[in-house]
Every structure is written in structure tokens, then in C-alpha cells.
Design a protein around this motif. Sequence first.
Motif, PDB file in Angstrom:
ATOM      1  N   ALA A 195       0.832  -1.201   0.000  1.00  0.00           N
ATOM      2  CA  ALA A 195       0.000   0.000   0.000  1.00  0.00           C
ATOM      3  C   ALA A 195       0.869   1.255   0.000  1.00  0.00           C
ATOM      4  O   ALA A 195       0.579   2.227  -0.703  1.00  0.00           O
ATOM      5  CB  ALA A 195      -0.936  -0.009   1.205  1.00  0.00           C
ATOM      6  N   GLY A 196       1.942   1.204   0.794  1.00  0.00           N
ATOM      7  CA  GLY A 196       2.845   2.350   0.836  1.00  0.00           C
ATOM      8  C   GLY A 196       3.544   2.575  -0.491  1.00  0.00           C
ATOM      9  O   GLY A 196       3.685   3.716  -0.946  1.00  0.00           O
ATOM     10  N   LEU A 197       3.982   1.485  -1.117  1.00  0.00           N
ATOM     11  CA  LEU A 197       4.640   1.593  -2.415  1.00  0.00           C
ATOM     12  C   LEU A 197       3.655   2.109  -3.466  1.00  0.00           C
ATOM     13  O   LEU A 197       3.998   2.975  -4.280  1.00  0.00           O
ATOM     14  CB  LEU A 197       5.200   0.238  -2.833  1.00  0.00           C
ATOM     15  CG  LEU A 197       5.889   0.172  -4.208  1.00  0.00           C
ATOM     16  CD1 LEU A 197       7.045   1.155  -4.278  1.00  0.00           C
ATOM     17  CD2 LEU A 197       6.351  -1.255  -4.500  1.00  0.00           C
ATOM     18  N   ALA A 198       2.441   1.594  -3.443  1.00  0.00           N
ATOM     19  CA  ALA A 198       1.426   2.048  -4.393  1.00  0.00           C
ATOM     20  C   ALA A 198       1.147   3.534  -4.224  1.00  0.00           C
ATOM     21  O   ALA A 198       0.961   4.253  -5.218  1.00  0.00           O
ATOM     22  CB  ALA A 198       0.142   1.238  -4.212  1.00  0.00           C
ATOM     23  N   ALA A 251       1.618   8.933  -6.422  1.00  0.00           N
ATOM     24  CA  ALA A 251       2.019  10.330  -6.281  1.00  0.00           C
ATOM     25  C   ALA A 251       2.956  10.772  -7.400  1.00  0.00           C
ATOM     26  O   ALA A 251       3.089  11.977  -7.662  1.00  0.00           O
ATOM     27  CB  ALA A 251       2.693  10.547  -4.924  1.00  0.00           C
ATOM     28  N   ALA A 252       3.606   9.811  -8.063  1.00  0.00           N
ATOM     29  CA  ALA A 252       4.535  10.138  -9.148  1.00  0.00           C
ATOM     30  C   ALA A 252       3.870  10.127 -10.519  1.00  0.00           C
ATOM     31  O   ALA A 252       4.502  10.466 -11.518  1.00  0.00           O
ATOM     32  CB  ALA A 252       5.706   9.155  -9.144  1.00  0.00           C
ATOM     33  N   ALA A 286      -4.591   5.502  -9.707  1.00  0.00           N
ATOM     34  CA  ALA A 286      -4.390   4.731  -8.482  1.00  0.00           C
ATOM     35  C   ALA A 286      -4.392   3.230  -8.764  1.00  0.00           C
ATOM     36  O   ALA A 286      -3.596   2.480  -8.185  1.00  0.00           O
ATOM     37  CB  ALA A 286      -5.460   5.089  -7.455  1.00  0.00           C
ATOM     38  N   ALA A 287      -5.276   2.787  -9.642  1.00  0.00           N
ATOM     39  CA  ALA A 287      -5.327   1.362  -9.979  1.00  0.00           C
ATOM     40  C   ALA A 287      -4.052   0.927 -10.693  1.00  0.00           C
ATOM     41  O   ALA A 287      -3.520  -0.159 -10.446  1.00  0.00           O
ATOM     42  CB  ALA A 287      -6.544   1.075 -10.852  1.00  0.00           C
ATOM     43  N   TYR A 288      -3.547   1.771 -11.581  1.00  0.00           N
ATOM     44  CA  TYR A 288      -2.285   1.476 -12.272  1.00  0.00           C
ATOM     45  C   TYR A 288      -1.140   1.427 -11.265  1.00  0.00           C
ATOM     46  O   TYR A 288      -0.288   0.529 -11.312  1.00  0.00           O
ATOM     47  CB  TYR A 288      -2.034   2.528 -13.341  1.00  0.00           C
ATOM     48  CG  TYR A 288      -0.725   2.374 -14.085  1.00  0.00           C
ATOM     49  CD1 TYR A 288      -0.276   1.133 -14.531  1.00  0.00           C
ATOM     50  CD2 TYR A 288       0.064   3.487 -14.365  1.00  0.00           C
ATOM     51  CE1 TYR A 288       0.928   0.998 -15.224  1.00  0.00           C
ATOM     52  CE2 TYR A 288       1.256   3.374 -15.060  1.00  0.00           C
ATOM     53  CZ  TYR A 288       1.686   2.121 -15.483  1.00  0.00           C
ATOM     54  OH  TYR A 288       2.875   1.997 -16.165  1.00  0.00           O
ATOM     55  N   ALA A 289      -1.123   2.365 -10.327  1.00  0.00           N
ATOM     56  CA  ALA A 289      -0.076   2.381  -9.305  1.00  0.00           C
ATOM     57  C   ALA A 289      -0.114   1.102  -8.481  1.00  0.00           C
ATOM     58  O   ALA A 289       0.933   0.518  -8.170  1.00  0.00           O
ATOM     59  CB  ALA A 289      -0.252   3.601  -8.399  1.00  0.00           C
ATOM     60  N   GLY A 290      -1.313   0.654  -8.126  1.00  0.00           N
ATOM     61  CA  GLY A 290      -1.439  -0.584  -7.361  1.00  0.00           C
ATOM     62  C   GLY A 290      -0.919  -1.782  -8.134  1.00  0.00           C
ATOM     63  O   GLY A 290      -0.262  -2.662  -7.571  1.00  0.00           O
ATOM     64  N   ALA A 291      -1.193  -1.813  -9.440  1.00  0.00           N
ATOM     65  CA  ALA A 291      -0.721  -2.930 -10.270  1.00  0.00           C
ATOM     66  C   ALA A 291       0.789  -2.925 -10.396  1.00  0.00           C
ATOM     67  O   ALA A 291       1.439  -3.984 -10.383  1.00  0.00           O
ATOM     68  CB  ALA A 291      -1.375  -2.850 -11.645  1.00  0.00           C
ATOM     69  N   ILE A 292       1.392  -1.746 -10.503  1.00  0.00           N
ATOM     70  CA  ILE A 292       2.862  -1.666 -10.551  1.00  0.00           C
ATOM     71  C   ILE A 292       3.447  -2.181  -9.240  1.00  0.00           C
ATOM     72  O   ILE A 292       4.408  -2.956  -9.226  1.00  0.00           O
ATOM     73  CB  ILE A 292       3.321  -0.224 -10.818  1.00  0.00           C
ATOM     74  CG1 ILE A 292       2.915   0.224 -12.225  1.00  0.00           C
ATOM     75  CG2 ILE A 292       4.839  -0.115 -10.663  1.00  0.00           C
ATOM     76  CD1 ILE A 292       3.233   1.684 -12.518  1.00  0.00           C
ATOM     77  N   ILE A 295      11.517   4.952  -8.045  1.00  0.00           N
ATOM     78  CA  ILE A 295      10.726   4.509  -6.892  1.00  0.00           C
ATOM     79  C   ILE A 295      10.734   2.995  -6.758  1.00  0.00           C
ATOM     80  O   ILE A 295      10.878   2.454  -5.651  1.00  0.00           O
ATOM     81  CB  ILE A 295       9.275   5.021  -7.023  1.00  0.00           C
ATOM     82  CG1 ILE A 295       9.239   6.544  -6.916  1.00  0.00           C
ATOM     83  CG2 ILE A 295       8.381   4.394  -5.949  1.00  0.00           C
ATOM     84  CD1 ILE A 295       7.895   7.147  -7.267  1.00  0.00           C
ATOM     85  N   THR A 296      10.578   2.308  -7.883  1.00  0.00           N
ATOM     86  CA  THR A 296      10.417   0.845  -7.849  1.00  0.00           C
ATOM     87  C   THR A 296      11.722   0.075  -7.904  1.00  0.00           C
ATOM     88  O   THR A 296      11.765  -1.113  -7.585  1.00  0.00           O
ATOM     89  CB  THR A 296       9.545   0.390  -9.029  1.00  0.00           C
ATOM     90  OG1 THR A 296      10.201   0.721 -10.263  1.00  0.00           O
ATOM     91  CG2 THR A 296       8.169   1.051  -8.976  1.00  0.00           C
ATOM     92  N   GLY A 297      12.791   0.718  -8.371  1.00  0.00           N
ATOM     93  CA  GLY A 297      14.052   0.007  -8.561  1.00  0.00           C
ATOM     94  C   GLY A 297      14.118  -0.758  -9.867  1.00  0.00           C
ATOM     95  O   GLY A 297      15.095  -1.469 -10.120  1.00  0.00           O
ATOM     96  N   ASN A 298      13.106  -0.613 -10.705  1.00  0.00           N
ATOM     97  CA  ASN A 298      13.111  -1.258 -12.006  1.00  0.00           C
ATOM     98  C   ASN A 298      13.974  -0.484 -12.993  1.00  0.00           C
ATOM     99  O   ASN A 298      14.232   0.710 -12.821  1.00  0.00           O
ATOM    100  CB  ASN A 298      11.684  -1.362 -12.564  1.00  0.00           C
ATOM    101  CG  ASN A 298      10.812  -2.286 -11.746  1.00  0.00           C
ATOM    102  OD1 ASN A 298      11.292  -3.234 -11.152  1.00  0.00           O
ATOM    103  ND2 ASN A 298       9.513  -2.006 -11.712  1.00  0.00           N
TER     104      ASN A 298
END
Length: 241
Positions: free
Chosen positions: A8-11, A16-17, A32-38, A62-65
Amino acid sequence: MPSLSGLAGLAAQINAALPQTQCTRCGYPDCAAYAGAIAEGTAAINQCPPGGAGGIARLAQITGNDVQPLNTAHGLEAPRTTVFIDEAWCIGCTLCIKACPTDAIVGSNKWMHTVMEQYCTGCELCVPVCPVDCIQIESASGALTGWAAWSVADAAQARSRYERRKDRLQWEALTEDNRGASPDADAGCEEMGPEADEAYVPKNPLATAPALQDAGAAARRAAIAAALERARQRRAFARKR
């Protein structure tokens, strides 16, 4: 596997980005849904055309990808757009109002609608639903694309308006449920459409309604009047060409 709170925190960080255009081009119903999927690892970071290359770089950090090129299956990075409505052709069907994720379109049934450009995210979701093809698209950022054409403040405003719209729709759904349970509860009340939030204006778009009698009402009416005047000027210019 991260904990639920960690996901949830990562999403939230990812959301926010994102540019918050709520355009659905990423393949998800909103940012928000896209952020959750990432965050869950079920979506790639390169599916947001409005964010463009700059947005992908933000998400990679943010993700390290790894940074990847934009997946063109979702669209191309392009200048930010805005829309305006040709009042000569608008039939007041309200379909564009229902499609707008930030309540940037004002009007009511069978009355001309207009776009408050300062709230338009360029999502273009209103365009395909218009039955008379009276919505036109124009560039709002010149040659600038992605985050160069947008700003953190723009994204924050779009997100706030989108979340308020969701709250309003939820409230209206509950109201409808209560109305069905108690048919006399709202007897004599006029049903207010999707424009019932701060963007709502009854019948005459410039009319004063009791719900608008607050400190922000004058500013909102001025924004609507300005949007109407810009639409008229565009129409007059088009006629001269």
C-alpha cells in the motif's frame, strides 16, 4: 513478497509520481489502480503516455526497475491537450460531463456545456462519447511533452478533483439507494446530474444557485463565464476563417 502495508505504501508513492490525468490509456480505470498494479508487479512502469519518458524515470527510481522505453501500445508521448465544445453544435446531452474524470465540464441537460480549461487534464475521454462530434482538441503545451508539459501542482489539482468526484458519485449512489427504499424521501426535489459538485450549475450555466452561496462561488462562476466566453471567441474566429 512485501506485506500488505508495504504494498500500500509503495502504491501510494507510485500514485504520487503519476500525472493524474485519469486517462485510462495505461489499461487501468485510473492512476491509483495502475499504481497498485505496478506495486504488485502485475503492470510495467512504461504504460503511461502522459507521463512519458520523464514519468518512466520517476517510476524506475521509486520501484528500482530499469528504465524502459514507453510501450507504444498504450499511446505516444505527446504535447498535453485540452478540449473545447462548439456551442453551435452542443445538444446538452451531458454524456461528456459523465465522462470527465475531473468535473472540468459544466452544463446541464439540454443546455450548452463548456469546458473549464484550467481543470482539463487532456484525458480526451469526453471526445468519443459526444454524439454530435462537437468537442475539439487543441494543444495546451506547445511542443512540450510528458512532465515538461505538466507539473506537480497540476497533478495534485487533478487528483484532488478526481477524488472529490468519486466521493460525489458514491454519495449520489447512496442517495439513489435511499430514494428507492423510501420513495417519498426526496419528493419534489430535482435530480442533479454528475455536475452536482462545485462544477454544477442549474439550467442557465451562469445562474446563481443556493448551493453556490459560499466564498468560492464567485470564483467558480467567473471561471464558467470565462470558459463560455473563450468558446464564443473560438466560434467567432472559426467563422471568419
